[in-house]
Design an enzyme around this catalytic site. Structure first.
Site, PDB file in Angstrom:
ATOM      1  N   GLU A   1     -16.689  20.064   0.570  1.00  0.00           N
ATOM      2  CA  GLU A   1     -15.870  20.582  -0.535  1.00  0.00           C
ATOM      3  C   GLU A   1     -16.459  20.185  -1.886  1.00  0.00           C
ATOM      4  OE1 GLU A   1     -13.416  22.627  -0.592  1.00  0.00           O
ATOM      5  OE2 GLU A   1     -12.701  22.659   1.464  1.00  0.00           O
TER       6      GLU A   1
ATOM      7  N   GLY B   1       0.810  -1.215   0.000  1.00  0.00           N
ATOM      8  CA  GLY B   1       0.000   0.000   0.000  1.00  0.00           C
ATOM      9  C   GLY B   1       0.838   1.258   0.000  1.00  0.00           C
TER      10      GLY B   1
ATOM     11  N   GLY C   1      -0.231   4.477   0.165  1.00  0.00           N
ATOM     12  CA  GLY C   1      -0.944   5.661   0.632  1.00  0.00           C
ATOM     13  C   GLY C   1      -0.070   6.446   1.599  1.00  0.00           C
ATOM     14  N   PHE C   2      -0.706   7.297   2.383  1.00  0.00           N
ATOM     15  CA  PHE C   2       0.050   8.151   3.292  1.00  0.00           C
ATOM     16  C   PHE C   2       0.880   7.354   4.295  1.00  0.00           C
ATOM     17  CE2 PHE C   2      -3.431  11.207   2.188  1.00  0.00           C
ATOM     18  CZ  PHE C   2      -2.626  12.103   1.517  1.00  0.00           C
TER      19      PHE C   2
ATOM     20  N   VAL D   1      -1.858  -7.972  -4.664  1.00  0.00           N
ATOM     21  CA  VAL D   1      -1.560  -9.001  -3.670  1.00  0.00           C
ATOM     22  C   VAL D   1      -2.669 -10.044  -3.694  1.00  0.00           C
ATOM     23  CG1 VAL D   1      -1.263  -9.476  -1.212  1.00  0.00           C
ATOM     24  CG2 VAL D   1      -0.233  -7.434  -2.225  1.00  0.00           C
TER      25      VAL D   1
END
Length: 184
Positions: free
Chosen positions: A171, A13, A15-16, A81
Site C-alpha cells: 500500500e 495499551g 490499541g486494538f 508505565v
C-alpha cells in the site's frame, strides 16, 4: 480471568486489543482504567495514508475519552508505565500509581530490524503516528529539494526503498507512486 464485582481492571495499551477488552466490559460491575502514553487510539492499518500525505493524522486518531464517554466504569490515565509491582498489584507510572485486581498488558509491538544494524540506523519505521508523520515530512521535503537539486542529487532524492512486502509495504509503495505521478 475470574472477575468479581468492583474489581479494578487496568489495561496498559490502547490499541486494538485494549479497546476490544474495554468494549467487552462496557458498564459491567467492574472499574476499568486504561493507561496509554497517548490520549488517542491510532488506526494503524491507515498509517501508510498519513505517511504518503493522503490523509491528516486526525483522520485516523480517536481520543480515548471520546470513544468511551458513555461508559460508566471507564477511566483513562495518560502516562508512561515505569514498572509493574506485582506484589503490591500496582502499576507505577510517571503520572501516579494505579492499583489493580487484574492487569492486562496490551502494548502492541515494535519494529524488528532482525539484527540488521545498517537498516536500523538508516530506516524510518512506521508503527506509530509520529513515525508516519516523520516519513511524510521526509518524503515531502525530498520532493521539495528535488526542484533545485543537481542531476546526481535528484537520483538520490527519488530513491525510496520499502522493506517489507506485506499489505502495508505494498500500500505504501503504491501510495508513493501515486503521490509522485499524480500530485507532485
Amino acid at each position: 480471568m475470574n472477575i468479581k464485582p468492583n474489581d479494578r481492571i487496568v489495561i496498559i495499551g490502547g490499541g486494538f486489543a485494549g479497546i476490544k477488552i474495554i468494549k467487552d466490559l462496557k458498564n459491567k460491575p467492574v472499574r476499568i482504567t486504561l493507561i496509554d502514553k497517548h490520549n488517542f487510539h491510532s488506526f494503524q492499518p491507515l498509517l501508510y495514508q498519513v505517511a504518503s500525505a493522503r490523509v491528516e493524522p486526525a483522520s485516523i486518531s480517536f481520543p480515548f475519552r471520546k470513544m468511551f464517554q458513555g461508559y460508566k466504569n471507564f477511566d483513562f490515565r495518560m502516562a508512561k508505565v515505569e514498572r509493574v509491582d506485582k506484589e503490591q498489584k500496582m502499576v507505577v507510572t510517571d503520572n501516579g500509581n494505579v492499583r489493580y485486581d487484574h492487569l492486562i498488558i496490551a502494548t502492541g509491538c515494535t519494529t524488528n530490524f532482525f539484527g540488521n544494524e545498517e537498516m536500523k540506523k538508516n530506516a524510518l519505521p512506521m508503527k506509530t503516528m509520529q513515525e508516519a508523520i516523520d516519513i511524510r515530512n521526509k518524503v515531502l521535503q525530498d520532493f521539495e529539494s528535488y526542484a533545485t537539486a543537481s542531476s546526481e542529487e535528484k537520483e538520490k532524492l527519488m530513491n525510496i526503498v520499502i522493506v517489507g512486502a506485506g499489505a502495508t509495504g505494498v500500500e505504501l509503495s503504491g501510495a508513493f507512486s501515486e503521490l509522485k505521478n499524480d500530485v507532485l
